[in-house]
Design a protein around this motif. Structure first.
Motif, PDB file in Angstrom:
ATOM      1  N   PRO A 129       6.998  55.888  53.585  1.00  0.00           N
ATOM      2  CA  PRO A 129       7.463  56.968  52.706  1.00  0.00           C
ATOM      3  C   PRO A 129       8.907  56.737  52.255  1.00  0.00           C
ATOM      4  O   PRO A 129       9.703  56.097  52.947  1.00  0.00           O
ATOM      5  CB  PRO A 129       7.367  58.220  53.594  1.00  0.00           C
ATOM      6  N   ARG A 132      11.767  54.032  46.497  1.00  0.00           N
ATOM      7  CA  ARG A 132      11.778  54.132  45.048  1.00  0.00           C
ATOM      8  C   ARG A 132      12.088  52.751  44.481  1.00  0.00           C
ATOM      9  O   ARG A 132      12.996  52.069  44.962  1.00  0.00           O
ATOM     10  CB  ARG A 132      12.824  55.142  44.563  1.00  0.00           C
ATOM     11  N   ASP A 201       2.542  53.041  43.042  1.00  0.00           N
ATOM     12  CA  ASP A 201       3.367  54.243  43.028  1.00  0.00           C
ATOM     13  C   ASP A 201       3.863  54.518  44.451  1.00  0.00           C
ATOM     14  O   ASP A 201       3.217  54.132  45.428  1.00  0.00           O
ATOM     15  CB  ASP A 201       2.561  55.448  42.535  1.00  0.00           C
ATOM     16  N   PRO A 202       5.012  55.164  44.587  1.00  0.00           N
ATOM     17  CA  PRO A 202       5.568  55.392  45.930  1.00  0.00           C
ATOM     18  C   PRO A 202       4.600  56.057  46.903  1.00  0.00           C
ATOM     19  O   PRO A 202       4.546  55.678  48.083  1.00  0.00           O
ATOM     20  CB  PRO A 202       6.784  56.284  45.654  1.00  0.00           C
ATOM     21  N   ASP A 203       3.819  57.033  46.446  1.00  0.00           N
ATOM     22  CA  ASP A 203       2.899  57.685  47.377  1.00  0.00           C
ATOM     23  C   ASP A 203       1.783  56.745  47.807  1.00  0.00           C
ATOM     24  O   ASP A 203       1.286  56.822  48.940  1.00  0.00           O
ATOM     25  CB  ASP A 203       2.325  58.957  46.759  1.00  0.00           C
ATOM     26  N   ARG A 204       1.374  55.842  46.926  1.00  0.00           N
ATOM     27  CA  ARG A 204       0.343  54.865  47.280  1.00  0.00           C
ATOM     28  C   ARG A 204       0.876  53.842  48.268  1.00  0.00           C
ATOM     29  O   ARG A 204       0.146  53.381  49.153  1.00  0.00           O
ATOM     30  CB  ARG A 204      -0.177  54.176  46.019  1.00  0.00           C
ATOM     31  N   ALA A 206       3.141  54.446  50.580  1.00  0.00           N
ATOM     32  CA  ALA A 206       3.169  55.123  51.882  1.00  0.00           C
ATOM     33  C   ALA A 206       1.772  55.220  52.480  1.00  0.00           C
ATOM     34  O   ALA A 206       1.579  54.998  53.680  1.00  0.00           O
ATOM     35  CB  ALA A 206       3.790  56.512  51.725  1.00  0.00           C
ATOM     36  N   ALA A 207       0.785  55.530  51.635  1.00  0.00           N
ATOM     37  CA  ALA A 207      -0.591  55.645  52.131  1.00  0.00           C
ATOM     38  C   ALA A 207      -1.119  54.308  52.628  1.00  0.00           C
ATOM     39  O   ALA A 207      -1.888  54.248  53.599  1.00  0.00           O
ATOM     40  CB  ALA A 207      -1.491  56.198  51.032  1.00  0.00           C
ATOM     41  N   SER A 210      -0.525  53.594  56.389  1.00  0.00           N
ATOM     42  CA  SER A 210      -0.848  54.705  57.293  1.00  0.00           C
ATOM     43  C   SER A 210      -1.288  54.248  58.677  1.00  0.00           C
ATOM     44  O   SER A 210      -1.217  55.019  59.642  1.00  0.00           O
ATOM     45  CB  SER A 210      -1.933  55.585  56.668  1.00  0.00           C
TER      46      SER A 210
END
Length: 274
Positions: A129, A132, A201-204, A206-207, A210
């Motif tokens: 997470p 950027r 993308d940043p959320d991808r 982080a995922a 996991s």
């Protein structure tokens, strides 16, 4: 100095180039980032006492560039390809060494953590997470039209100019390293680069990390404190997420820290051989 062989294998129809150091036992697998290819790992391969492999990802170096209609250049697509490469070569247990976007191999490794005996991360893209993208990725490669124009007009001279960001003294990267990058440059666009960055993308990101905590093998996280693309706090975050990790932060070292601090090479080889 180790014998480094050059080989080719077809992985799901894709002609894949790789470098191979013979030996007995589970190999160390080296996976490069962008914009390099397997030749960047030669200083490490030359010193490996045991088996090692470094591949060129499809679209980079001397591997084939499959058509985008039939190949997925996303981070997950390339991660799956690394897994298939290992399966085709019948590699089960192995050590894994990645830098920058070589982290796609870590996406695949989380699906089978028991096979990874040792892990080395060197200034890798954060599957964590809070990241950027740096300005080249965010304002150019991830933008439609701008990315295509930039890749069409890239010259060795412009590559040298941009490379000054990656070194701690803000001077250009060594000429030999720039030559290495340029040898693996495809004429015209680099579609693989654009698709890869646009998939992340940043959320991808982080995922995609996991399950990092399931990689319980000994890990070595090496980070240049002067890396302009990926701040050292992400090296610390990786070391916190991996259960058995040692963190090495290096002063006067940029995004490819072994160029600035050659002792990194022996440190990595010793860790893999322990």
């Amino acid at each position: 100095m180790a014998v480094v062989e050059q080989r080719v294998v077809r992985v799901d129809g894709v002609r894949t180039f790789y470098r191979h150091v013979p030996g007995e036992g589970p190999p160390a697998v080296f996976v490069h980032g962008n914009p390099t290819h397997s030749e960047a790992w030669l200083p490490f391969l030359d010193r490996m006492p045991g088996p090692a492999i470094a591949l060129d990802l499809p679209g980079w170096g001397f591997s084939e560039t499959p058509d985008r209609a039939g190949f997925v250049y996303s981070m997950h697509g390339l991660g799956r390809f690394v897994g298939r490469f290992l399966e085709v070569l019948e590699i089960a247990e192995h050590a894994l060494v990645v830098d920058d976007w070589g982290v796609v191999a870590l996406i695949d490794a989380q699906a089978r953590p028991a096979l990874v005996r040792r892990l080395v991360l060197i200034d890798t893209v954060p599957l964590l997470p809070g990241y950027r993208w740096h300005w080249i990725a965010d304002r150019v490669w991830r933008r439609r039209v701008l990315g295509e124009l930039a890749n069409l007009t890239t010259t060795r001279a412009s590559l040298k100019l941009l490379s000054s960001q990656a070194s701690p003294g803000r001077g250009a990267l060594p000429e030999q390293f720039l030559d290495l990058i340029w040898r693996g440059r495809r004429p015209g666009t680099w579609p693989a680069v654009l698709d890869l960055y646009r998939s992340a993308d940043p959320d991808r990101l982080a995922a995609a990390g996991s399950r990092l905590g399931e990689l319980s093998c000994p890990a070595l996280v090496i980070w240049g404190r002067a890396d302009p693309y990926i701040p050292v706090r992400f090296g610390r975050a990786y070391a916190e997420r991996l259960p058995d990790a040692e963190l090495v932060e290096l002063d006067r070292a940029g995004h490819w820290p072994w160029l600035d601090r050659p002792e990194v090479i022996d440190r990595v080889v010793a860790f893999l051989s322990a």
